[in-house]
Scaffold this active site. Structure first.
Site, PDB file in Angstrom:
ATOM      1  N   GLY A 187      17.961  40.464 -94.191  1.00 15.57           N
ATOM      2  CA  GLY A 187      17.460  41.112 -95.398  1.00 15.57           C
ATOM      3  C   GLY A 187      17.288  42.601 -95.198  1.00 15.57           C
ATOM      4  N   VAL A 191      11.101  44.641 -95.257  1.00 18.68           N
ATOM      5  CA  VAL A 191      10.553  43.317 -94.939  1.00 18.68           C
ATOM      6  C   VAL A 191      10.740  43.022 -93.458  1.00 18.68           C
ATOM      7  CG1 VAL A 191      10.730  40.837 -95.393  1.00 18.68           C
ATOM      8  CG2 VAL A 191      10.890  42.470 -97.280  1.00 18.68           C
ATOM      9  N   GLY A 192      11.848  43.484 -92.894  1.00 22.71           N
ATOM     10  CA  GLY A 192      12.085  43.282 -91.470  1.00 22.71           C
ATOM     11  C   GLY A 192      10.967  43.848 -90.616  1.00 22.71           C
ATOM     12  N   GLU A 209      18.566  40.948 -88.937  1.00 22.93           N
ATOM     13  CA  GLU A 209      19.875  41.354 -89.446  1.00 22.93           C
ATOM     14  C   GLU A 209      19.647  42.127 -90.737  1.00 22.93           C
ATOM     15  OE1 GLU A 209      22.517  41.066 -87.750  1.00 22.93           O
ATOM     16  OE2 GLU A 209      21.784  39.723 -86.201  1.00 22.93           O
ATOM     17  N   CYS A 243      25.819  43.688 -97.037  1.00 22.55           N
ATOM     18  CA  CYS A 243      25.209  44.598 -96.076  1.00 22.55           C
ATOM     19  C   CYS A 243      26.235  45.385 -95.265  1.00 22.55           C
ATOM     20  CB  CYS A 243      24.278  43.835 -95.132  1.00 22.55           C
ATOM     21  SG  CYS A 243      25.106  42.523 -94.206  1.00 22.55           S
TER      22      CYS A 243
END
Length: 496
Positions: A187, A191-192, A209, A243
């Protein structure tokens, strides 16, 4: 909220059922059946969530999962074998190896842009490595998430896998208040970072990722027709929601207009004069993201596209130029069908821009000049680099896929997924007779050190043939050596 579910998985893992190769093979084969027997349902879910075509489903979603399953079944036994290590002369009779063991109960958090591939592909490796798993599909692709839950519960071992459909609040509880043995997240970087903070409470390893602003340099030496076609395909597949898609183009002034005209031509060839009516053109995941993308058009000049229909979640393939310095599109990851084109004076300025800011997940260069290709490759850093193509590298299982810095931590695909979900455990088993070990025990003497030094201190690389005969000589003369060492040690201790 999720404690009972996690305890059930933990108990299953502690029973050691997941460690057998037969269980792992059965579960991976079940995943293959799950895909093959439900293609129509998967296609319907992707159509509702993202307006994906049958071809997009096959090539962009299921192909990578299918190939990873086949690759895993073909190589699982070999991957599970311990890695033998080089040994010092002191350990020549011993076992020195690295075993691949499962982490335990892992959490796999999928993404909405490729909801099946980005959820199921890491799961293949988690199973192959012998883990139990909690799977959390993205709530932004609700049809796909619901189907993943239904299929996993039907096809995979219910004692070892659980699919959780959760919104932001429940997801926060899952990550912050429960302990996992590894977290795998696909994502955005925002948020990572939150996941990494939550994982730090328990020192849980994380694989992130993420994405980033992927630069694409188009050199004047490129094949313009081929370059434009591949940019049009790579940028607007899945409506730009990939991405590894290029975030922006860098090129010299002389080729900007010819490049733009060629890209327009290729977009019309692929999606027609009105992409909204094309079966091959996708949709933005929700209206909120359509509004986010619309806001990125402030401070730019639209030279192609720009048509938007929020109610249909449609955003046309769009090319922009003359971007103002303070425009949001310069700093934010686009993750959509807007392609800015920036002018650079030469390759050195392009490299400087590529290296400015955070490292990207994927960098690309289109050129036929070998010096240009080598210069970009040598003087930049990114998770991966593609030359004269886009997206296609994602399907190569022998290439590790992952970012660096702000674009991610860790990698996967093929054997790298198995490695990612395996803990590397060092194992040393001693079979050396005690008479050969006596030289290492105190009280020490100078004579002991003179005997130990050539055995434990490296003197440089030893050619393999010499090393083979050296080991053979050590083993063959073990009896003589033991007697000799015993005599030296006993005499040195008698007179020291």
């Amino acid at each position: 909220m999720f404690s009972a579910e996690l305890e059930r998985l933990r108990n299953s893992y502690n029973s050691h059922k997941t460690k057998s190769i037969s269980w792992r093979r059965d579960q991976v084969r079940a995943m293959m059946r799950m895909i093959n027997e439900n293609r129509d349902a998967i296609g319907d879910a992707l159509k509702k969530d993202l307006n994906k075509s049958q071809m997009d489903m096959e090539l962009m979603e299921l192909m990578c999962v299918h190939n990873d399953i086949i690759d895993t079944l073909d190589n699982l036994e070999e991957r599970m074998k311990p890695d033998k290590c080089r040994k010092s002369l002191l350990s020549v009779m011993n076992t020195v190896e690295v075993r691949k063991e499962p982490f335990g109960v892992v959490l796999v958090i999928g993404a909405w842009n490729f909801p099946f591939m980005l959820t199921l592909q890491p799961l293949v490796g988690a199973i192959a490595a012998g883990n139990c798993a909690v799977i959390k599909p993205s709530e932004l692709a609700p049809e796909s998430g619901a189907l993943i839950k239904q299929l996993v519960e039907k096809y995979l071992d219910p004692d070892c896998f659980s699919v959780i459909i959760a919104g932001p609040k429940e997801s926060s509880d899952l990550i912050n208040n429960h302990r996992f043995d590894l977290i795998f997240y696909t994502g955005g970087s925002f948020v990572g970072k939150l996941i990494m903070q939550a994982a730090a409470k328990h020192l849980t390893p994380v694989i992130l990722e993420l994405g980033g602003k992927n630069p694409c340099y188009v050199d004047k030496s490129c094949d313009l027709d081929c370059t434009a076609k591949r940019i049009a395909w790579g940028k607007w597949s899945n409506a730009g929601q990939a991405c590894v898609a290029p975030d922006f183009i860098l090129c010299e002034q002389a080729i900007r207009e010819p490049l733009i005209e060629k890209i327009k031509e290729k977009v019309r060839e692929m999606y027609g004069d009105d992409p909204k009516n094309s079966e091959s053109y996708g949709r933005i995941v929700n209206e909120r993201h359509v509004k986010r993308l619309r806001a990125l058009l402030e401070g730019v000049e639209i030279v192609y596209g720009g048509d938007i229909d929020e109610s249909d979640r449609y955003f046309a393939p769009t090319i922009v130029t003359n971007v103002k310095e303070d425009a949001a599109i310069k700093n934010e990851e686009i993750f959509g069908p807007i392609l800015p084109i920036y002018i650079v004076k030469d390759i050195d300025e392009a490299i400087s821009i590529m290296n400015d800011g955070e490292k990207s997940l994927q960098l690309s260069v289109f050129a036929r000049d070998r010096k240009v290709i080598d210069k970009v490759t040598a003087k930049t850093s990114s998770g991966g680099i593609t030359v004269n193509d886009l997206l296609i590298q994602h399907g190569e299982l022998d290439l590790p896929f992952g970012g660096v810095g702000d674009s991610g931590i860790g990698n996967y695909h093929g054997k790298y997924t198995f490695d990612t979900f395996s803990q590397k455990r060092s194992v040393y088993e001693s079979f050396t007779p005690e008479l050969m070990n006596v030289v290492r025990y105190p009280p020490y003497s100078q004579r002991q050190l003179s005997v130990l030094r050539p055995l434990v201190f490296k003197s440089g690389p030893i050619p393999k043939p010499i090393w083979f005969f050296l080991k053979l000589a050590v083993i063959a003369s073990a009896g003589v050596l033991m007697a000799y060492l015993y005599k030296i040690v006993t005499e040195s201790k008698k007179f020291s």
